[in-house]
Scaffold this motif. Sequence first.
Motif, PDB file in Angstrom:
ATOM      1  N   SER A 254      11.118   4.001   4.135  1.00  0.00           N
ATOM      2  CA  SER A 254      12.188   4.879   4.596  1.00  0.00           C
ATOM      3  C   SER A 254      12.111   6.194   3.824  1.00  0.00           C
ATOM      4  N   VAL A 255      12.434   7.266   4.487  1.00  0.00           N
ATOM      5  CA  VAL A 255      12.331   8.580   3.864  1.00  0.00           C
ATOM      6  C   VAL A 255      13.321   8.719   2.710  1.00  0.00           C
ATOM      7  N   SER A 256      14.505   8.122   2.826  1.00  0.00           N
ATOM      8  CA  SER A 256      15.495   8.253   1.750  1.00  0.00           C
ATOM      9  C   SER A 256      14.999   7.613   0.461  1.00  0.00           C
ATOM     10  N   THR A 257      14.455   6.432   0.567  1.00  0.00           N
ATOM     11  CA  THR A 257      13.943   5.744  -0.624  1.00  0.00           C
ATOM     12  C   THR A 257      12.714   6.444  -1.172  1.00  0.00           C
ATOM     13  N   ALA A 258      11.772   6.757  -0.299  1.00  0.00           N
ATOM     14  CA  ALA A 258      10.525   7.387  -0.743  1.00  0.00           C
ATOM     15  C   ALA A 258      10.799   8.734  -1.412  1.00  0.00           C
ATOM     16  N   TYR A 259      11.651   9.551  -0.797  1.00  0.00           N
ATOM     17  CA  TYR A 259      11.911  10.873  -1.364  1.00  0.00           C
ATOM     18  C   TYR A 259      12.682  10.771  -2.673  1.00  0.00           C
ATOM     19  N   ALA A 260      13.599   9.823  -2.754  1.00  0.00           N
ATOM     20  CA  ALA A 260      14.341   9.643  -4.009  1.00  0.00           C
ATOM     21  C   ALA A 260      13.396   9.256  -5.141  1.00  0.00           C
ATOM     22  N   ILE A 261      12.486   8.338  -4.852  1.00  0.00           N
ATOM     23  CA  ILE A 261      11.522   7.930  -5.876  1.00  0.00           C
ATOM     24  C   ILE A 261      10.602   9.088  -6.232  1.00  0.00           C
ATOM     25  N   TRP A 262      10.087   9.771  -5.216  1.00  0.00           N
ATOM     26  CA  TRP A 262       9.149  10.879  -5.426  1.00  0.00           C
ATOM     27  C   TRP A 262       9.777  11.993  -6.254  1.00  0.00           C
TER      28      TRP A 262
ATOM     29  N   LEU B 103       2.545   6.454  -2.669  1.00  0.00           N
ATOM     30  CA  LEU B 103       3.668   7.164  -3.297  1.00  0.00           C
ATOM     31  C   LEU B 103       3.393   7.455  -4.766  1.00  0.00           C
ATOM     32  N   THR B 104       2.840   6.489  -5.477  1.00  0.00           N
ATOM     33  CA  THR B 104       2.514   6.689  -6.894  1.00  0.00           C
ATOM     34  C   THR B 104       1.489   7.802  -7.072  1.00  0.00           C
ATOM     35  N   LEU B 105       0.465   7.803  -6.231  1.00  0.00           N
ATOM     36  CA  LEU B 105      -0.552   8.859  -6.311  1.00  0.00           C
ATOM     37  C   LEU B 105       0.029  10.218  -5.920  1.00  0.00           C
ATOM     38  N   ALA B 106       0.946  10.225  -4.950  1.00  0.00           N
ATOM     39  CA  ALA B 106       1.606  11.473  -4.563  1.00  0.00           C
ATOM     40  C   ALA B 106       2.428  12.028  -5.724  1.00  0.00           C
ATOM     41  N   ILE B 107       3.121  11.150  -6.419  1.00  0.00           N
ATOM     42  CA  ILE B 107       3.922  11.568  -7.583  1.00  0.00           C
ATOM     43  C   ILE B 107       3.019  12.118  -8.677  1.00  0.00           C
TER      44      ILE B 107
ATOM     45  N   PHE C 246       1.501  16.099  -0.817  1.00  0.00           N
ATOM     46  CA  PHE C 246       2.144  16.003   0.492  1.00  0.00           C
ATOM     47  C   PHE C 246       1.360  15.108   1.441  1.00  0.00           C
ATOM     48  N   ALA C 247       0.046  15.156   1.377  1.00  0.00           N
ATOM     49  CA  ALA C 247      -0.764  14.293   2.239  1.00  0.00           C
ATOM     50  C   ALA C 247      -0.527  12.820   1.898  1.00  0.00           C
ATOM     51  N   LEU C 248      -0.519  12.497   0.625  1.00  0.00           N
ATOM     52  CA  LEU C 248      -0.276  11.115   0.210  1.00  0.00           C
ATOM     53  C   LEU C 248       1.153  10.681   0.507  1.00  0.00           C
ATOM     54  N   PHE C 249       2.100  11.580   0.298  1.00  0.00           N
ATOM     55  CA  PHE C 249       3.500  11.266   0.585  1.00  0.00           C
ATOM     56  C   PHE C 249       3.686  10.968   2.071  1.00  0.00           C
ATOM     57  N   SER C 250       3.019  11.727   2.922  1.00  0.00           N
ATOM     58  CA  SER C 250       3.141  11.477   4.363  1.00  0.00           C
ATOM     59  C   SER C 250       2.561  10.114   4.732  1.00  0.00           C
TER      60      SER C 250
ATOM     61  N   MET D 180       0.813  -1.217   0.000  1.00  0.00           N
ATOM     62  CA  MET D 180       0.000   0.000   0.000  1.00  0.00           C
ATOM     63  C   MET D 180       0.856   1.282   0.000  1.00  0.00           C
ATOM     64  N   PRO D 181       2.025   1.303   0.622  1.00  0.00           N
ATOM     65  CA  PRO D 181       2.793   2.553   0.597  1.00  0.00           C
ATOM     66  C   PRO D 181       3.186   2.973  -0.823  1.00  0.00           C
ATOM     67  N   TYR D 182       3.406   1.998  -1.699  1.00  0.00           N
ATOM     68  CA  TYR D 182       3.764   2.352  -3.072  1.00  0.00           C
ATOM     69  C   TYR D 182       2.576   2.917  -3.843  1.00  0.00           C
ATOM     70  N   VAL D 183       1.375   2.533  -3.471  1.00  0.00           N
ATOM     71  CA  VAL D 183       0.176   3.129  -4.063  1.00  0.00           C
ATOM     72  C   VAL D 183       0.089   4.597  -3.643  1.00  0.00           C
TER      73      VAL D 183
END
Length: 107
Positions: free
Chosen positions: A54-62, A6-10, A43-47, A1-4
Motif C-alpha cells: 500500500s502506498v501509505s505504508t510504503a511511503y511512511a517507511i520510505w 523498498l530497502t534499496l530505494a531507501i 524512485f524506480a525501486l520505490f515504484s 520482495m517488495p521490502y527488498v
Amino acid sequence: MPYVFLTLAIASEICATISMKFCEGFTRLLPSIVVVLGYLVSFALFSQALKHMSVSTAYAIWSGAGTAVVAAIGFSFLGEDVNLLKVGGIVLIIAGVVALNLGGASH
C-alpha cells in the motif's frame, strides 16, 4: 520482495540526500551525479515496491526511515548539532511508521 525493493530505494535515497550536502549547489560533478542517479534509482525501486504494498505504508517507511537515517548521519558524521527536541522528533516519526504498519494498511 517488495521490502527488498523498498530497502534499496531507501538506501539509494539516503545516498542521494547525503551527496547533496557535498555537491555545493550542483557545482561539483561527482556528488551531483550521485544525487541525480541516487534519486532516479530510488524512485524506480520505490515504484517496484508499490506494485505489492500500500502506498501509505510504503511511503511512511520510505520517508520516515530516510529522515531518521539522514538525521543520524548528520549528527554522527557531519557535525550537526543534536538536542532532545530533534531526537524526540525522530522518535515520533518512527512511532508514526510503526502505527501505520500496525494499522494493517493493505494495497
